[in-house]
Design a protein around this motif. Sequence first.
Motif, short mmCIF file in Angstrom:
data_model
loop_
_atom_site.label_atom_id
_atom_site.label_comp_id
_atom_site.label_asym_id
_atom_site.label_seq_id
_atom_site.Cartn_x
_atom_site.Cartn_y
_atom_site.Cartn_z
N LYS A 94 0.79 -1.23 0.00
CA LYS A 94 0.00 0.00 0.00
C LYS A 94 0.82 1.28 0.00
O LYS A 94 0.28 2.36 -0.27
N THR A 95 2.13 1.22 0.31
CA THR A 95 2.91 2.45 0.33
C THR A 95 3.06 3.05 -1.07
O THR A 95 3.13 2.33 -2.07
N VAL A 109 2.47 5.41 5.08
CA VAL A 109 1.63 4.36 5.66
C VAL A 109 2.10 4.12 7.08
O VAL A 109 3.29 4.20 7.38
#
Length: 300
Positions: A107-108, A200
Amino acid sequence: MKKQRVIGMFDSGVGGLTVMREILDQLKDVRIVYFGDTARVPYGNRSREELIRFGEESIAFLIGQGAEVIVVACNTSSATALPTLRERFNIPMIGMVEPGARLAVEKTITGRIGLIATETTVRSKAYSSEVSRALSKGSSPDDSVLREAWQQGEAAIALVKAQACPLFVPLIEAGLANSAEARGIARTYLEPLQANCVDVLILGCTHYPFIEPVLQKILGENVLIIDPAQAVVEELKILLQRMEGGGLYGPVEAPTGSVLGKKHWRARYYVSGDPGLFRQVGNTLLQEPIDLVEQVTPGE
């Protein structure tokens, strides 16, 4: 009829209920036996030897209640004791660290990952190691720009800041997750992460989703908060499919007197400390009310 598997879960207190909520929401054909070791909370400053002993006692109790899979719903235990516990028990176990690190990598967008956790989890450097391991095993960012830059050696992906937050668990266990005191402490804890420009943030303790709204308001919308519980559920789904397909683990016979003999239940709750306090705090999280909590002493 499809077999209704029994999942055993343990945590130092109410934190693991955040994982339990995700499992109950997404997996309709499982039952959960939950043990909160509230008499010995918090785990964050415990030694590795203590955590292994606590884990052994908790797992033995859960197996005695018919558990066929163990979810170690405690990041501190996952980071320090889980490898040893896997060696000592012939039952599949899922921890929190590996799924959480893998989800953060995916997700970063900038490659700058942050972590808040207990002191013991931070000292273990388990999340930093698992981020590196996830990358080496083939995990990569969903963001195509970062993925391409990382693959070409032009960008780094790493856990750049881990912050211990020892006061969060006592506040949450006391039902003060949304208090002015919690908000002030959260601002102090989050300053180093903001200074390191993380995009994140891994919640490295299952208690922390209780305080997630406070954290998100301080961090702003540009920082994505990662709850490892979501990734744990996906891993659990895969494991249960393997079990149904005749994989390594077959059914476990329930001991006489275990909760498997009771019908029409989805969750059973046990604690080592005060059942009333656990029920009070737990009812603020779960949609289904916690009606009965039994006090037990594992290891005796």
